[in-house]
Write a protein that holds these residues in place. Structure first.
Motif, PDB file in Angstrom:
ATOM      1  N   CYS A  96       0.827  -1.205   0.000  1.00 20.81           N
ATOM      2  CA  CYS A  96       0.000   0.000   0.000  1.00 20.81           C
ATOM      3  C   CYS A  96       0.866   1.263   0.000  1.00 20.81           C
ATOM      4  CB  CYS A  96      -0.921  -0.013   1.214  1.00 20.81           C
ATOM      5  SG  CYS A  96      -2.207   1.249   1.138  1.00 20.81           S
ATOM      6  N   THR A  97       1.759   1.336  -0.958  1.00 23.77           N
ATOM      7  CA  THR A  97       2.602   2.517  -1.142  1.00 23.77           C
ATOM      8  C   THR A  97       2.533   2.930  -2.619  1.00 23.77           C
ATOM      9  OG1 THR A  97       4.545   1.100  -1.490  1.00 23.77           O
ATOM     10  CG2 THR A  97       4.216   1.968   0.720  1.00 23.77           C
ATOM     11  N   TRP A 112      -4.028  -3.144  -6.536  1.00 20.02           N
ATOM     12  CA  TRP A 112      -5.185  -2.256  -6.457  1.00 20.02           C
ATOM     13  C   TRP A 112      -6.293  -2.680  -7.420  1.00 20.02           C
ATOM     14  CZ3 TRP A 112      -6.027   0.276  -2.364  1.00 20.02           C
ATOM     15  CH2 TRP A 112      -4.974   0.766  -1.595  1.00 20.02           C
ATOM     16  N   MET A 267      -2.440   6.309   0.849  1.00 13.81           N
ATOM     17  CA  MET A 267      -1.561   5.165   1.066  1.00 13.81           C
ATOM     18  C   MET A 267      -0.472   5.551   2.064  1.00 13.81           C
ATOM     19  SD  MET A 267      -1.289   3.962  -2.931  1.00 13.81           S
ATOM     20  CE  MET A 267      -2.718   4.146  -4.010  1.00 13.81           C
ATOM     21  N   ASP A 270       2.564   8.685   1.381  1.00 15.49           N
ATOM     22  CA  ASP A 270       1.898   9.153   0.161  1.00 15.49           C
ATOM     23  C   ASP A 270       1.990  10.673   0.040  1.00 15.49           C
ATOM     24  OD1 ASP A 270       0.340   9.408  -2.082  1.00 15.49           O
ATOM     25  OD2 ASP A 270      -1.274   8.117  -1.350  1.00 15.49           O
ATOM     26  N   TYR A 273      -1.167  12.041  -2.714  1.00 16.47           N
ATOM     27  CA  TYR A 273      -2.597  11.877  -2.481  1.00 16.47           C
ATOM     28  C   TYR A 273      -3.249  13.247  -2.302  1.00 16.47           C
ATOM     29  CZ  TYR A 273      -6.913  10.966   0.159  1.00 16.47           C
ATOM     30  OH  TYR A 273      -8.210  10.947   0.604  1.00 16.47           O
TER      31      TYR A 273
END
Length: 389
Positions: A96-97, A112, A267, A270, A273
């Motif tokens: 999750c990066t 994803w 994430m 992040d 984002y």
């Protein structure tokens, strides 16, 4: 026939009496154990009844949900979501990066894309409908008590209900909750943004969505770049006129600059984002209106002694379900809500449902706490049953 000596007969009588006493003691112990079991079951039943009573009598309900709430829909929780990648040495934090979109786009869109496909394919469990039915029955009116009319305040949206979630599956909206009453603190998989932070910031208010029948093509946990597929034209629809020359699928592209799209989800580490500011603004506005509505803060209306009595009868319930401690964002939000409305309502009740260390991250100043060790759907069905009896 030989007659048994007197002392032998005496011993036999004593043994018989002793056995009878043992049987009595055994029955007493069994009854005690049965009573203890019944007592424990009664206590368990009582927490659902207590929760039902508080919800039914509340003026305002704030519903917060974490990954455990989605589990009953068949979706994986944080600790399991990256299980398939363990043999490659990756855990959830690794996957999750956002850097994977450049370092290994096959892996990025594989992970994803799998989440996106599954979130769309799975139906929200019935617990969502139970929460929605409570909202509609008890918390949907814009003015919740005579106090509101006295104060002359008008609160927009479903003024006595708000939902906050860390889940990114968009299931709350899928079952019919309005965007005006839902705050997805980490975003959701239905909204996409440019992977370029500058472009994403420039078009922060633009909604980029994949078509309703879009599906990532996943093979061996990877979404490989495809030269042709049934999704090709759909991708071109997303990309408008910008990328008509790009015929590859599994690579949705930004309709504004042509760079790779990514989910509008916060994430780890992040930097690019760009949050959707509207839901957070809605929640802040809702909180301020609730405080004014129930405590008369900021109102120019004169508060009489009768009005003050009405205000002090108000009740808030904070219902938190499925929030863990691995990423304690929702538990932190629950505490914030308790603190924010501490002096607004006469009574605030915190109901926490889940399995993971329920006593952790509780707001210390709140007195009325109901902890229920149970799954989301199971607990909601029991509470709903108690409400209806």
């Amino acid at each position: 026939m030989k007659v048994a000596p007197a002392n032998v007969e005496k011993d036999l009588k004593e043994i018989t009496i002793h056995l009878d006493e043992l049987e009595i003691n055994k029955n007493v112990l069994l009854t005690k154990e049965e009573n203890e079991v019944e007592g424990e079951q009664q206590q368990k039943d009582d927490v659902y009844k207590r929760a039902a009573k508080e919800i039914k009598e509340a003026n305002v309900l704030i519903f917060l949900s974490g990954a455990g709430f989605s589990a009953d829909s068949g979706l994986l929780v944080y600790k399991d979501i990256a299980h398939e990648y363990m043999d490659e040495g990756y855990d959830y934090a690794d996957l999750c990066t956002p850097t994977w979109i450049e370092e290994d786009p096959d892996l990025f869109y594989g992970f994803w894309g799998s989440c996106f496909n599954e979130y769309r394919a799975k139906a929200p469990h019935f617990g969502y409908n139970i929460i929605k039915s409570w909202r509609d029955k008890y918390f949907s009116s814009k003015l919740s008590s005579p106090t509101a009319s006295m104060l002359g305040e008008n609160i927009p949206h479903h003024s006595n209900f708000f939902a906050i979630t860390s889940n990114v599956d968009a299931h709350l909206k899928k079952v019919g909750f309005s965007k005006d009453e839902v705050f997805e603190i980490h975003g959701n998989s239905e909204e996409w943004q440019c992977s370029n932070g500058i472009c994403a910031g420039r078009h922060q208010l633009e909604n980029i969505n994949l078509p309703a029948d879009y599906e990532f093509k996943i093979k061996q946990r990877r979404a490989y770049k495809l030269e042709s597929s049934t999704n090709k034209d759909k991708c071109n629809n997303i990309n408008m006129e910008v990328n008509n020359n790009n015929k590859h699928d599994n690579r949705p592209l930004c309709p504004f600059c042509g760079k790779a799209l990514r989910p509008k989800i916060m994430m780890f580490c992040d930097e690019h984002y760009v949050s959707n500011i509207e839901p957070e603004d809605n929640f802040d506005h809702w909180q301020e209106n609730i405080k004014q509505h129930y405590s008369n803060e900021g109102s120019s209306t004169r508060v009489t002694e009768e009005t003050e009595k009405e205000i002090k009868k108000t009740k808030l319930v904070i219902l938190e379900i499925g929030a863990g401690i691995r990423v304690p964002a929702i538990r932190a939000r629950s505490s914030q809500c308790c603190r924010r409305f501490e002096s607004t309502f006469d009574k605030t009740t915190m109901i926490r449902i889940g399995f993971e260390k329920l006593e952790q991250y509780l707001y210390k100043e709140i007195d009325n706490v109901i902890l229920i060790e149970d799954g989301a759907l199971s607990a909601l069905e029991k509470i709903d049953g108690a409400i209806k009896t």
